[in-house]
Design a protein around this motif. Structure first.
Motif, PDB file in Angstrom:
ATOM      1  N   LEU A 165       0.749  -1.103   0.047  1.00 51.94           N
ATOM      2  CA  LEU A 165      -0.049   0.053  -0.101  1.00 51.94           C
ATOM      3  C   LEU A 165       0.898   1.342  -0.044  1.00 51.94           C
ATOM      4  CD1 LEU A 165      -2.122  -2.338   0.920  1.00 51.94           C
ATOM      5  CD2 LEU A 165      -3.249  -0.358   2.336  1.00 51.94           C
ATOM      6  N   ALA A 166       2.059   1.137  -0.122  1.00 45.72           N
ATOM      7  CA  ALA A 166       2.849   2.428   0.033  1.00 45.72           C
ATOM      8  C   ALA A 166       2.610   3.262  -1.056  1.00 45.72           C
ATOM      9  CB  ALA A 166       4.580   1.860   0.135  1.00 45.72           C
ATOM     10  N   THR A 167       2.529   2.898  -2.087  1.00 45.38           N
ATOM     11  CA  THR A 167       1.997   4.025  -3.165  1.00 45.38           C
ATOM     12  C   THR A 167       0.955   4.577  -3.247  1.00 45.38           C
ATOM     13  OG1 THR A 167       1.834   2.227  -4.996  1.00 45.38           O
ATOM     14  CG2 THR A 167       3.997   2.886  -4.504  1.00 45.38           C
ATOM     15  N   MET A 168      -0.050   3.865  -2.334  1.00 43.95           N
ATOM     16  CA  MET A 168      -1.437   4.440  -2.549  1.00 43.95           C
ATOM     17  C   MET A 168      -1.482   5.778  -1.724  1.00 43.95           C
ATOM     18  SD  MET A 168      -3.831   1.060  -1.818  1.00 43.95           S
ATOM     19  CE  MET A 168      -3.564  -0.377  -2.914  1.00 43.95           C
ATOM     20  N   SER A 169      -2.511   6.620  -2.206  1.00 48.03           N
ATOM     21  CA  SER A 169      -2.654   7.657  -1.500  1.00 48.03           C
ATOM     22  C   SER A 169      -3.509   7.582  -0.277  1.00 48.03           C
ATOM     23  CB  SER A 169      -3.518   8.703  -2.186  1.00 48.03           C
ATOM     24  OG  SER A 169      -5.049   8.167  -2.351  1.00 48.03           O
TER      25      SER A 169
END
Length: 221
Positions: A165-169
């Motif tokens: 989920l690191a690249t999710m806003s």
């Protein structure tokens, strides 16, 4: 060049994430109970489960590759069809951000090194004095390994990578959490709606569209 069995076993046990000659390195955030509480509260207020379903189904997020909802998805990880009804929201959040924190026994993967230096990774199905049977995580097929042929066994735990989920806003995270929380209850997203979305996303078929053959700017022609 042949390496000694002792060296192979040592390397096998020391290298984390070893899989088919590859090493996967990922840093997991320290567990943060306050972050869990915050995400639970915010996803209830701000999460959009309908948009979360779209995020879940996106090929770039690969959720469907490992998890099944209804008739769609893979079987590498747990079936999520009723996760919102069976699990507390805090547990769902923890599983997304800290996948190794709590792992069901049937999804604790192991890696097995045999005497030929081959590595098998899967879920333990059955074991006795002569044979170990694991379910291969990639194919789902059972693999029988003779106990006499096993050099070492290393626990792997959850196969869900850290940092998915690191690249999710932040909004995307809220939406995804709210979607998972609704599964099994379907208070906000219907079963039929999810099925239609996932059948389209998981079909792996070429998309059809209408091609406009006229000039985009007729006045320039």
């Amino acid at each position: 060049m042949r390496f000694s069995p002792c060296l192979l076993v040592t390397v096998f046990l020391l290298i984390g994430g070893f899989w088919n000659g590859k090493t996967v390195v990922a840093d997991e955030l320290p567990y943060d109970a306050e972050l869990v509480k915050s995400l639970v509260a915010e996803s209830k207020k701000q999460g959009n489960p309908g948009r979360g379903a779209v995020i879940y189904s996106a090929p770039t997020n690969a959720c469907l590759s490992c998890h099944k909802i209804g008739d769609h998805g893979g079987a590498v990880g747990p079936d999520l069809s009723e996760v919102g009804k069976k699990q507390k929201l805090a547990h769902i959040v923890e599983s997304l951000f800290w996948p190794q924190r709590v792992v069901a026994d049937e999804y604790k993967a192991i890696a097995v090194l045999n005497q030929d230096g081959r590595v098998f990774r899967g879920y333990r199905v059955n074991e006795n004095d002569s044979t170990l049977v694991i379910r291969d995580t990639a194919t789902g097929k059972s693999i029988s390994i003779q106990q006499d042929d096993i050099e070492a066994i290393r626990p792997v735990g959850s196969l869900m990578p850290v940092g998915l989920l690191a690249t999710m806003s932040l909004q995307d995270k809220h939406d995804l959490i709210s979607f998972l929380a609704d599964l099994g209850k379907h208070e906000k997203v219907s079963v039929a709606g999810i099925d239609a979305l996932l059948s389209h996303s998981h079909g792996h078929h070429p998309e059809s569209f209408t091609m406009q053959r006229g000039p985009l700017e007729p006045e320039r022609w």
